[in-house]
Write an enzyme that holds these catalytic residues in place. Structure first.
Site, PDB file in Angstrom:
ATOM      1  N   ASP A   1       0.794  -1.240   0.000  1.00 23.48           N
ATOM      2  CA  ASP A   1       0.000   0.000   0.000  1.00 23.48           C
ATOM      3  C   ASP A   1       0.821   1.283   0.000  1.00 23.48           C
ATOM      4  O   ASP A   1       0.246   2.377  -0.024  1.00 23.48           O
ATOM      5  CB  ASP A   1      -0.956  -0.004   1.200  1.00 23.48           C
ATOM      6  CG  ASP A   1      -2.042  -1.040   1.018  1.00 23.48           C
ATOM      7  OD1 ASP A   1      -2.529  -1.182  -0.119  1.00 23.48           O
ATOM      8  OD2 ASP A   1      -2.387  -1.720   1.997  1.00 23.48           O
TER       9      ASP A   1
ATOM     10  N   ASP B   1      -6.430  -4.303  -6.431  1.00 20.58           N
ATOM     11  CA  ASP B   1      -6.120  -2.981  -5.860  1.00 20.58           C
ATOM     12  C   ASP B   1      -4.669  -2.577  -6.127  1.00 20.58           C
ATOM     13  O   ASP B   1      -4.327  -1.396  -6.219  1.00 20.58           O
ATOM     14  CB  ASP B   1      -6.332  -2.973  -4.342  1.00 20.58           C
ATOM     15  CG  ASP B   1      -7.509  -3.799  -3.863  1.00 20.58           C
ATOM     16  OD1 ASP B   1      -7.862  -4.783  -4.532  1.00 20.58           O
ATOM     17  OD2 ASP B   1      -8.059  -3.480  -2.812  1.00 20.58           O
TER      18      ASP B   1
END
Ligand code: GLY
Length: 394
Positions: A111, A171
């Site tokens: 992330d 993602d």
């Protein structure tokens, strides 16, 4: 005569009620709410926390800087500053960006791209601070440590549930923007190589025949073969999780912008078609949390998916030179108009300081269901700025 006058007045009132708000006025109205909400929100934070959501009893919930969403608050502040040029907002953007300094060394998940690109990336773009560039470079190098030439992809998570060996979620496409930036800024082809390889391998393995995306593909790290295709946050392994389709659309649009590779544009168009033509896309174009949720229409919408889609579709409408481009723009505009209505847009002083209502984090875990989320806000204000830039260029 009096009756005729009354009828005429009524018709004028009806016509003015149905007249669409000009986009410029809409953007201005939303940024006014966003500015007030996001300036006030800073008082709820300390130097190690970021806004996450509110609970159902309206209690504000913050996260640590290590939560995957920690870049969205500073990122939205940068966007609000870009629009308003308000120095108070700039100071808050700088302060909240700097909180994320330790993230550049994180190698335990993927992330880092979300976290640093939204915060330091926008800050660098707007104020040109060279120190920000170094953080972005280090962050990109940390992210690239998660790449394996055997699988050809970046591993998303280290925690290995359900017998996973090398889980990759759709993602992850979003994190490639950081790699592309750093590759260009520091003339480091190895970072672009990682990004392209991830995008190519994901294109091959993550999509179904109808161009909907699986949420998670698990690879064998020894030989790179695909072990399984599953969901984590969607309704089922074979369903189309709403935000997952949004990440796919945004990811391939962004990678086409960064590389000019025609296959990425084609993929973005195919995903956009899947979304646009889906029978379960509601008339206000804000998707349900999963396109295949069993209890449609009595199931939550996901404003965050709509915001990510709208931002991506606006960019796609500019990159796609085919006649479909206007369809992408129209869909994005419909989403923006819905999100900017009282159904989704918060009033100042409500919604825990967040801008949009009605997003879904992880329904399967009953976590963050029908609540505000910082990434819905981020991609929404990004979409509005993209619209504004198109208007300015006209
Ligand atoms: N990247 C996590 C999510 O979309 O919920």
């Amino acid at each position: 005569m009096k009756q005729k006058w009354l009828l005429f007045s009524l018709l004028v009132i009806m016509a003015s009620c149905t007249k669409q708000e000009p986009m410029e006025a809409l953007i201005d109205r939303v940024f006014s709410v966003a500015e007030q909400q996001y300036v006030a929100m800073d008082a709820r934070l300390d130097d190690k926390t970021m806004p996450q959501t509110i609970t159902h009893d309206s209690t504000f919930k913050s996260s640590t800087i290590y939560w995957w969403c920690s870049g969205f608050y500073p990122g939205s502040l940068w966007y609000i500053y870009e629009y308003t040029q308000n120095d108070t907002v700039k100071l808050l953007a700088e302060k909240n960006t700097l909180k994320l300094d330790p993230i550049q060394y994180v190698t335990h998940d993927h992330d880092v791209g979300f976290q640093l690109n939204c915060s330091y990336g926008n800050g660098l773009r707007l104020i040109g601070n060279k120190d920000y560039e170094k953080v972005l470079h280090q962050g990109a190098k940390s992210l690239a440590t998660r790449f394996s030439p055997i699988t050809g992809v970046i591993q998303s998570w280290d925690f290995l549930r359900r017998d996973w060996k090398y889980p990759v979620i759709i993602d992850n496409m979003m994190n490639l923007e950081l790699l592309m930036f750093a590759s260009k800024a520091f003339d480091d082809d190895s970072l672009a190589y990682v990004a392209r390889s991830h995008a190519d391998t994901t294109l091959k393995n993550h999509f179904r025949e109808d161009y909907s995306s699986y949420h998670l593909v698990d690879y064998d790290p020894k030989d790179g073969h695909v072990r399984s295709k599953q969901t984590v946050q969607g309704y089922s392994d074979e369903s189309s999780w709403g935000r997952g389709q949004a990440w796919a659309l945004y990811g391939y649009t962004m990678m086409y912008r960064e590389t000019g590779k025609p296959e990425y544009l084609e993929q973005a168009r195919k995903v956009a078609r899947f979304i646009k033509n889906h029978p379960n896309l509601p008339s206000d174009k804000v998707p349900y949390w999963d396109f295949d949720a069993p209890d449609i229409p009595n199931t939550p919408r996901d404003a965050s998916a709509a915001a990510v889609m709208a931002s991506a579709l606006i960019e796609l409408s500019q990159l796609d030179k085919s006649e479909e481009a206007s369809a992408w723009f129209d869909l994005a505009e419909a989403q923006i108009r819905s999100l900017s209505s009282p159904d989704y847009l918060a009033e100042f002083g409500t919604n825990g300081g967040f801008i949009l209502k009605h997003s879904v984090g992880n329904l399967n875990k009953n976590s963050e269901v029908d609540v505000p989320l910082s990434y819905a806000d981020y991609y929404y204000v990004e979409a509005l700025l993209r619209l504004k830039k198109i208007q300015n260029e006209k």
